[in-house]
Design an enzyme around this catalytic site. Structure first.
Site, PDB file in Angstrom:
ATOM      1  N   ARG A  77      39.774  86.210 -22.918  1.00  0.00           N
ATOM      2  CA  ARG A  77      38.840  87.651 -22.739  1.00  0.00           C
ATOM      3  C   ARG A  77      39.781  88.627 -23.616  1.00  0.00           C
ATOM      4  O   ARG A  77      40.714  88.873 -23.198  1.00  0.00           O
ATOM      5  CB  ARG A  77      38.876  87.775 -21.367  1.00  0.00           C
ATOM      6  CG  ARG A  77      37.194  87.657 -21.035  1.00  0.00           C
ATOM      7  CD  ARG A  77      36.937  87.705 -19.685  1.00  0.00           C
ATOM      8  NE  ARG A  77      37.352  89.229 -19.092  1.00  0.00           N
ATOM      9  CZ  ARG A  77      37.044  89.675 -17.877  1.00  0.00           C
ATOM     10  NH1 ARG A  77      36.603  88.694 -17.097  1.00  0.00           N
ATOM     11  NH2 ARG A  77      37.245  90.711 -17.592  1.00  0.00           N
ATOM     12  N   ARG A 119      31.317 100.092  -8.620  1.00  0.00           N
ATOM     13  CA  ARG A 119      32.748 100.323  -8.843  1.00  0.00           C
ATOM     14  C   ARG A 119      32.999 101.690  -8.605  1.00  0.00           C
ATOM     15  O   ARG A 119      34.156 102.221  -8.874  1.00  0.00           O
ATOM     16  CB  ARG A 119      32.968  99.812 -10.216  1.00  0.00           C
ATOM     17  CG  ARG A 119      33.419  98.538 -10.622  1.00  0.00           C
ATOM     18  CD  ARG A 119      33.793  98.458 -11.985  1.00  0.00           C
ATOM     19  NE  ARG A 119      34.514  97.330 -12.434  1.00  0.00           N
ATOM     20  CZ  ARG A 119      34.592  95.994 -12.536  1.00  0.00           C
ATOM     21  NH1 ARG A 119      33.523  95.430 -12.397  1.00  0.00           N
ATOM     22  NH2 ARG A 119      35.615  95.444 -13.103  1.00  0.00           N
ATOM     23  N   ARG A 137      44.802  83.628 -17.548  1.00  0.00           N
ATOM     24  CA  ARG A 137      43.332  83.807 -17.896  1.00  0.00           C
ATOM     25  C   ARG A 137      43.173  83.968 -19.432  1.00  0.00           C
ATOM     26  O   ARG A 137      42.306  83.676 -20.060  1.00  0.00           O
ATOM     27  CB  ARG A 137      42.434  84.520 -17.025  1.00  0.00           C
ATOM     28  CG  ARG A 137      40.980  84.570 -17.123  1.00  0.00           C
ATOM     29  CD  ARG A 137      40.204  85.420 -16.244  1.00  0.00           C
ATOM     30  NE  ARG A 137      40.051  86.780 -16.409  1.00  0.00           N
ATOM     31  CZ  ARG A 137      39.554  87.508 -15.598  1.00  0.00           C
ATOM     32  NH1 ARG A 137      38.855  87.298 -14.679  1.00  0.00           N
ATOM     33  NH2 ARG A 137      39.419  88.903 -16.005  1.00  0.00           N
ATOM     34  N   LYS A 171      36.588  87.596  -7.861  1.00  0.00           N
ATOM     35  CA  LYS A 171      35.162  87.758  -7.568  1.00  0.00           C
ATOM     36  C   LYS A 171      34.490  86.962  -8.115  1.00  0.00           C
ATOM     37  O   LYS A 171      33.497  86.274  -7.520  1.00  0.00           O
ATOM     38  CB  LYS A 171      34.880  89.362  -8.052  1.00  0.00           C
ATOM     39  CG  LYS A 171      35.727  90.475  -7.646  1.00  0.00           C
ATOM     40  CD  LYS A 171      35.176  91.711  -8.016  1.00  0.00           C
ATOM     41  CE  LYS A 171      35.309  91.966  -9.540  1.00  0.00           C
ATOM     42  NZ  LYS A 171      36.707  92.268  -9.950  1.00  0.00           N
TER      43      LYS A 171
HETATM   44  P1  ADP Z   1      37.333  92.524 -14.016  1.00  0.00           P
HETATM   45  O1  ADP Z   1      36.994  92.808 -12.469  1.00  0.00           O
HETATM   46  O2  ADP Z   1      38.347  91.109 -14.148  1.00  0.00           O
HETATM   47  O3  ADP Z   1      37.849  93.724 -14.547  1.00  0.00           O
HETATM   48  P2  ADP Z   1      34.642  92.430 -15.081  1.00  0.00           P
HETATM   49  O4  ADP Z   1      33.896  91.251 -15.707  1.00  0.00           O
HETATM   50  O5  ADP Z   1      34.053  92.569 -13.765  1.00  0.00           O
HETATM   51  O6  ADP Z   1      35.993  92.086 -14.891  1.00  0.00           O
HETATM   52  O7  ADP Z   1      34.387  93.548 -15.732  1.00  0.00           O
HETATM   53  C1  ADP Z   1      35.033  93.702 -17.136  1.00  0.00           C
HETATM   54  C2  ADP Z   1      34.390  95.265 -17.491  1.00  0.00           C
HETATM   55  O8  ADP Z   1      33.219  95.409 -17.532  1.00  0.00           O
HETATM   56  C3  ADP Z   1      35.067  96.404 -16.834  1.00  0.00           C
HETATM   57  O9  ADP Z   1      36.783  96.751 -17.127  1.00  0.00           O
HETATM   58  C4  ADP Z   1      34.267  97.472 -17.425  1.00  0.00           C
HETATM   59  O10 ADP Z   1      34.877  97.984 -18.544  1.00  0.00           O
HETATM   60  C5  ADP Z   1      32.910  96.847 -17.538  1.00  0.00           C
HETATM   61  N1  ADP Z   1      32.168  97.136 -15.989  1.00  0.00           N
HETATM   62  C6  ADP Z   1      31.731  95.785 -15.349  1.00  0.00           C
HETATM   63  N2  ADP Z   1      30.965  96.348 -14.328  1.00  0.00           N
HETATM   64  C7  ADP Z   1      30.926  97.551 -14.201  1.00  0.00           C
HETATM   65  C8  ADP Z   1      30.452  98.586 -13.576  1.00  0.00           C
HETATM   66  N3  ADP Z   1      29.948  98.296 -12.252  1.00  0.00           N
HETATM   67  N4  ADP Z   1      30.518  99.813 -13.964  1.00  0.00           N
HETATM   68  C9  ADP Z   1      31.250 100.307 -15.052  1.00  0.00           C
HETATM   69  N5  ADP Z   1      31.705  99.261 -15.789  1.00  0.00           N
HETATM   70  C10 ADP Z   1      31.655  97.994 -15.590  1.00  0.00           C
END
Ligand code: ADP
Length: 193
Positions: free
Chosen positions: A134, A89, A128, A14
């Site tokens: 991370r 999400r 990663r 993404k």
């Molecule tokens: P990935 O898709 O690799 O898990 P992201 O950077 O998109 O990485 O998200 C990392 C974390 O941030 C998620 O596991 C969650 O804890 C939080 N997060 C991000 N976007 C949302 C969202 N829309 N709703 C709830 N939690 C979120």
């Protein structure tokens, strides 16, 4: 440019594809994960709350995320379109996004779904972890994030289908390059205005 929602499991690309799409079309980029990580780095109250959820591979509460998203959206330059990366999400987040955009007379645009085999995702995320360090890219948290994705996020694909917005791009491991994937996505986005 219309809005684009980029959708897929952790590690599906993404963030990587969003950056390329932003460069090509000059739209805004909202990565909710990046917004939260910036808050953690700045040591804010929101950052402290976010860290507890992120380090456990859990989603933050919908009401909190919906407020963050609306504030971030309103801070973007108007009229250029936005790519939503990591939001929505959950179904309540999708309903809230629809309502928020309708209130502003903006279109939801298209949803780009990235489909990648879970074995490939795990290998990418472990890699990663080495490259970017991370905190949530360790095997235990990755497995929790996959479970959360399957249970809470994947069902949203049907929601987008019903909205007539779903466009699916399947990654064929060993047969495709990142550019092939991007060209397939551009073929869709080039048709939008
Ligand atoms: P990935 O898709 O690799 O898990 P992201 O950077 O998109 O990485 O998200 C990392 C974390 O941030 C998620 O596991 C969650 O804890 C939080 N997060 C991000 N976007 C949302 C969202 N829309 N709703 C709830 N939690 C979120």
């Amino acid at each position: 440019m219309k809005n684009v929602i980029i959708f897929g499991a952790p590690g599906s690309g993404k963030g990587t594809y969003s950056e390329e799409i932003v460069n090509r079309y000059g739209m805004g980029h909202i990565s909710t994960g990046d917004v939260l990580r910036a808050q953690i780095k700045a040591g804010t109250e929101l950052g402290k709350t976010a860290k507890n959820y992120i380090d456990n591979g859990q989603l933050l509460p919908d009401s909190l995320m919906i407020d963050i998203l609306a504030d971030t959206y309103d801070s973007m330059p108007a009229g250029k379109g936005v790519i939503f990366d990591g939001f929505p999400r959950t179904i309540p987040q999708a309903e809230a996004l629809k309502e928020m955009l309708a209130k502003r007379n903006h279109d939801m645009g298209v949803m780009v779904e990235l489909v990648v085999d879970e074995k490939v995702l795990l290998a990418r995320l472990l890699n990663r972890a080495i490259e970017q360090g991370r905190a949530d890219d360790n095997e235990e948290t990755i497995k929790k994030r996959f479970a959360v994705y399957r249970e809470q996020t994947a069902p949203l694909a049907e929601w987008f289908e019903k909205e007539g917005m779903r466009h699916t791009f399947v990654w064929k491991e060993g047969e495709m390059t990142k550019e092939d994937m991007l060209n397939n996505i551009y073929a869709l986005l080039d048709t939008l205005k």
